[in-house]
Design a protein around this motif. Structure first.
Motif, PDB file in Angstrom:
ATOM      1  N   ARG A  92       0.824  -1.217   0.000  1.00  0.00           N
ATOM      2  CA  ARG A  92       0.000   0.000   0.000  1.00  0.00           C
ATOM      3  C   ARG A  92       0.853   1.260   0.000  1.00  0.00           C
ATOM      4  NH1 ARG A  92      -3.650  -0.272   4.968  1.00  0.00           N
ATOM      5  NH2 ARG A  92      -4.252   1.799   4.300  1.00  0.00           N
ATOM      6  N   ALA A  93       1.911   1.269   0.811  1.00  0.00           N
ATOM      7  CA  ALA A  93       2.775   2.447   0.894  1.00  0.00           C
ATOM      8  C   ALA A  93       3.495   2.687  -0.429  1.00  0.00           C
ATOM      9  CB  ALA A  93       3.779   2.283   2.030  1.00  0.00           C
ATOM     10  N   LEU A  94       4.018   1.631  -1.025  1.00  0.00           N
ATOM     11  CA  LEU A  94       4.723   1.776  -2.302  1.00  0.00           C
ATOM     12  C   LEU A  94       3.754   2.190  -3.412  1.00  0.00           C
ATOM     13  CD1 LEU A  94       7.165  -1.265  -2.050  1.00  0.00           C
ATOM     14  CD2 LEU A  94       7.677   1.152  -1.620  1.00  0.00           C
ATOM     15  N   ALA A  95       2.554   1.624  -3.393  1.00  0.00           N
ATOM     16  CA  ALA A  95       1.544   1.988  -4.398  1.00  0.00           C
ATOM     17  C   ALA A  95       1.104   3.445  -4.246  1.00  0.00           C
ATOM     18  CB  ALA A  95       0.337   1.057  -4.295  1.00  0.00           C
ATOM     19  N   ALA A  96       1.129   3.956  -3.012  1.00  0.00           N
ATOM     20  CA  ALA A  96       0.731   5.342  -2.761  1.00  0.00           C
ATOM     21  C   ALA A  96       1.798   6.340  -3.191  1.00  0.00           C
ATOM     22  CB  ALA A  96       0.416   5.535  -1.281  1.00  0.00           C
ATOM     23  N   GLY A  97       3.036   5.849  -3.396  1.00  0.00           N
ATOM     24  CA  GLY A  97       4.080   6.747  -3.866  1.00  0.00           C
ATOM     25  C   GLY A  97       5.361   6.764  -3.059  1.00  0.00           C
ATOM     26  N   ALA A  98       5.453   5.932  -2.018  1.00  0.00           N
ATOM     27  CA  ALA A  98       6.719   5.832  -1.294  1.00  0.00           C
ATOM     28  C   ALA A  98       7.738   5.144  -2.201  1.00  0.00           C
ATOM     29  CB  ALA A  98       6.542   5.042   0.004  1.00  0.00           C
ATOM     30  N   HIS A  99       8.983   5.596  -2.126  1.00  0.00           N
ATOM     31  CA  HIS A  99      10.040   5.006  -2.946  1.00  0.00           C
ATOM     32  C   HIS A  99      10.672   3.784  -2.292  1.00  0.00           C
ATOM     33  CE1 HIS A  99       9.946   9.161  -4.518  1.00  0.00           C
ATOM     34  NE2 HIS A  99      10.193   8.547  -5.651  1.00  0.00           N
ATOM     35  N   GLU A 100      10.712   3.774  -0.967  1.00  0.00           N
ATOM     36  CA  GLU A 100      11.352   2.697  -0.222  1.00  0.00           C
ATOM     37  C   GLU A 100      10.613   2.486   1.083  1.00  0.00           C
ATOM     38  OE1 GLU A 100      13.118   0.177   0.043  1.00  0.00           O
ATOM     39  OE2 GLU A 100      14.467   0.280  -1.658  1.00  0.00           O
ATOM     40  N   TYR A 101      10.927   1.369   1.732  1.00  0.00           N
ATOM     41  CA  TYR A 101      10.257   0.980   2.971  1.00  0.00           C
ATOM     42  C   TYR A 101      11.289   0.334   3.882  1.00  0.00           C
ATOM     43  CZ  TYR A 101       6.035  -0.411   5.542  1.00  0.00           C
ATOM     44  OH  TYR A 101       5.031  -0.536   6.476  1.00  0.00           O
ATOM     45  N   LEU A 102      11.469   0.879   5.062  1.00  0.00           N
ATOM     46  CA  LEU A 102      12.435   0.366   6.031  1.00  0.00           C
ATOM     47  C   LEU A 102      11.699   0.050   7.324  1.00  0.00           C
ATOM     48  CD1 LEU A 102      15.451  -0.181   6.649  1.00  0.00           C
ATOM     49  CD2 LEU A 102      15.602   2.196   7.413  1.00  0.00           C
ATOM     50  N   ILE A 103      11.879  -1.172   7.798  1.00  0.00           N
ATOM     51  CA  ILE A 103      11.174  -1.622   8.996  1.00  0.00           C
ATOM     52  C   ILE A 103      12.053  -1.416  10.232  1.00  0.00           C
ATOM     53  CG2 ILE A 103      10.113  -3.611  10.127  1.00  0.00           C
ATOM     54  CD1 ILE A 103       9.536  -4.683   7.248  1.00  0.00           C
ATOM     55  N   LYS A 104      11.462  -0.807  11.273  1.00  0.00           N
ATOM     56  CA  LYS A 104      12.133  -0.637  12.560  1.00  0.00           C
ATOM     57  C   LYS A 104      12.133  -1.975  13.281  1.00  0.00           C
ATOM     58  CE  LYS A 104      10.086   3.960  13.240  1.00  0.00           C
ATOM     59  NZ  LYS A 104       9.095   4.672  14.062  1.00  0.00           N
ATOM     60  N   PRO A 105      13.155  -2.319  14.039  1.00  0.00           N
ATOM     61  CA  PRO A 105      14.393  -1.560  14.213  1.00  0.00           C
ATOM     62  C   PRO A 105      15.283  -1.705  12.980  1.00  0.00           C
ATOM     63  CG  PRO A 105      14.534  -3.600  15.449  1.00  0.00           C
ATOM     64  CD  PRO A 105      13.154  -3.549  14.844  1.00  0.00           C
ATOM     65  N   PHE A 106      16.162  -0.750  12.797  1.00  0.00           N
ATOM     66  CA  PHE A 106      17.043  -0.719  11.640  1.00  0.00           C
ATOM     67  C   PHE A 106      18.443  -0.335  12.103  1.00  0.00           C
ATOM     68  CE2 PHE A 106      14.956   3.328  12.220  1.00  0.00           C
ATOM     69  CZ  PHE A 106      16.037   4.182  12.355  1.00  0.00           C
ATOM     70  N   THR A 107      19.396  -0.492  11.212  1.00  0.00           N
ATOM     71  CA  THR A 107      20.763  -0.058  11.502  1.00  0.00           C
ATOM     72  C   THR A 107      21.053   1.181  10.655  1.00  0.00           C
ATOM     73  OG1 THR A 107      21.728  -1.384   9.729  1.00  0.00           O
ATOM     74  CG2 THR A 107      21.525  -2.442  11.906  1.00  0.00           C
ATOM     75  N   PRO A 108      22.012   1.993  11.065  1.00  0.00           N
ATOM     76  CA  PRO A 108      22.409   3.124  10.222  1.00  0.00           C
ATOM     77  C   PRO A 108      22.823   2.663   8.823  1.00  0.00           C
ATOM     78  CG  PRO A 108      23.327   3.388  12.411  1.00  0.00           C
ATOM     79  CD  PRO A 108      22.719   2.008  12.364  1.00  0.00           C
ATOM     80  N   GLU A 109      23.449   1.507   8.754  1.00  0.00           N
ATOM     81  CA  GLU A 109      23.870   0.973   7.449  1.00  0.00           C
ATOM     82  C   GLU A 109      22.668   0.674   6.556  1.00  0.00           C
ATOM     83  OE1 GLU A 109      26.906   0.608  10.447  1.00  0.00           O
ATOM     84  OE2 GLU A 109      24.926  -0.325  10.440  1.00  0.00           O
ATOM     85  N   ALA A 110      21.576   0.212   7.153  1.00  0.00           N
ATOM     86  CA  ALA A 110      20.380  -0.085   6.363  1.00  0.00           C
ATOM     87  C   ALA A 110      19.820   1.191   5.731  1.00  0.00           C
ATOM     88  CB  ALA A 110      19.317  -0.765   7.223  1.00  0.00           C
ATOM     89  N   ILE A 111      19.800   2.286   6.499  1.00  0.00           N
ATOM     90  CA  ILE A 111      19.347   3.562   5.930  1.00  0.00           C
ATOM     91  C   ILE A 111      20.275   3.985   4.800  1.00  0.00           C
ATOM     92  CG2 ILE A 111      19.089   6.043   6.362  1.00  0.00           C
ATOM     93  CD1 ILE A 111      17.925   5.406   9.047  1.00  0.00           C
ATOM     94  N   ALA A 112      21.577   3.907   5.030  1.00  0.00           N
ATOM     95  CA  ALA A 112      22.543   4.304   4.006  1.00  0.00           C
ATOM     96  C   ALA A 112      22.383   3.464   2.748  1.00  0.00           C
ATOM     97  CB  ALA A 112      23.963   4.194   4.550  1.00  0.00           C
ATOM     98  N   GLN A 113      22.170   2.167   2.898  1.00  0.00           N
ATOM     99  CA  GLN A 113      22.000   1.290   1.733  1.00  0.00           C
ATOM    100  C   GLN A 113      20.748   1.659   0.942  1.00  0.00           C
ATOM    101  OE1 GLN A 113      22.031  -2.599   3.510  1.00  0.00           O
ATOM    102  NE2 GLN A 113      24.259  -2.802   3.348  1.00  0.00           N
ATOM    103  N   LYS A 114      19.649   1.914   1.633  1.00  0.00           N
ATOM    104  CA  LYS A 114      18.405   2.284   0.944  1.00  0.00           C
ATOM    105  C   LYS A 114      18.591   3.603   0.189  1.00  0.00           C
ATOM    106  CE  LYS A 114      15.397  -0.834   2.713  1.00  0.00           C
ATOM    107  NZ  LYS A 114      14.517  -1.708   1.953  1.00  0.00           N
ATOM    108  N   LEU A 115      19.209   4.584   0.836  1.00  0.00           N
ATOM    109  CA  LEU A 115      19.391   5.888   0.199  1.00  0.00           C
ATOM    110  C   LEU A 115      20.384   5.808  -0.956  1.00  0.00           C
ATOM    111  CD1 LEU A 115      19.362   8.203   3.323  1.00  0.00           C
ATOM    112  CD2 LEU A 115      17.468   7.626   1.784  1.00  0.00           C
ATOM    113  N   ASP A 116      21.407   4.977  -0.814  1.00  0.00           N
ATOM    114  CA  ASP A 116      22.357   4.771  -1.907  1.00  0.00           C
ATOM    115  C   ASP A 116      21.647   4.124  -3.089  1.00  0.00           C
ATOM    116  OD1 ASP A 116      24.913   4.803  -3.156  1.00  0.00           O
ATOM    117  OD2 ASP A 116      25.211   2.703  -2.595  1.00  0.00           O
ATOM    118  N   PHE A 117      20.829   3.114  -2.819  1.00  0.00           N
ATOM    119  CA  PHE A 117      20.058   2.448  -3.870  1.00  0.00           C
ATOM    120  C   PHE A 117      19.163   3.447  -4.607  1.00  0.00           C
ATOM    121  CE2 PHE A 117      16.070   0.375  -5.157  1.00  0.00           C
ATOM    122  CZ  PHE A 117      16.560  -0.512  -6.105  1.00  0.00           C
TER     123      PHE A 117
END
Length: 127
Positions: A92-117
């Protein structure tokens, strides 16, 4: 580059903002979707919004839909950062227009990887 962190938890906003600052973003914060829309109205150069799903006043999914309905915000990258892990909600979130989806809890590396992608990591300063 500016990023807007949208979450009703002040602690979570500070955690996400801290990760983004370490990646080179200037950060702003909002406690719900309506407050975030107000920030977008007053700040013209926000490149990224990290959006929680469950918030009072206006939830993250509604925020994503509102942003996508406005032509002036079409270039803003939207990434959900939430505890919602059900496959249907991700869809639903991606269909509404979100580019990515990150589930908590997360690591700083996970955020960096998503943003790099997504190709939205700020350029490193020349030495």
């Amino acid at each position: 580059m500016k990023a807007l962190v949208i979450d009703d938890s002040r602690t979570m906003r500070r955690i996400v903002a801290g990760v983004l600052k370490n990646l080179g973003y200037d950060t702003l914060e909002a406690g719900d979707g309506q407050e975030a829309l107000n920030v977008l109205e007053s700040e013209s150069d926000i490149a990224l919004c990290c959006v929680d799903w469950n918030m009072p006043v206006m939830d993250g999914l509604t925020f994503v839909k509102e942003v996508r309905a406005q032509a002036q915000w079409r270039d803003i990258t939207l990434m959900m950062v939430t505890t919602e892990s059900e496959h249907g909600q991700i869809v639903r979130a991606l269909a509404a227009g979100a580019h990515e989806y990150l589930i908590k809890p997360f690591t700083p590396e996970a955020i960096a990887q998503k943003l790099d992608f997504l190709g939205v990591l700020p350029a490193e300063e020349p030495v």
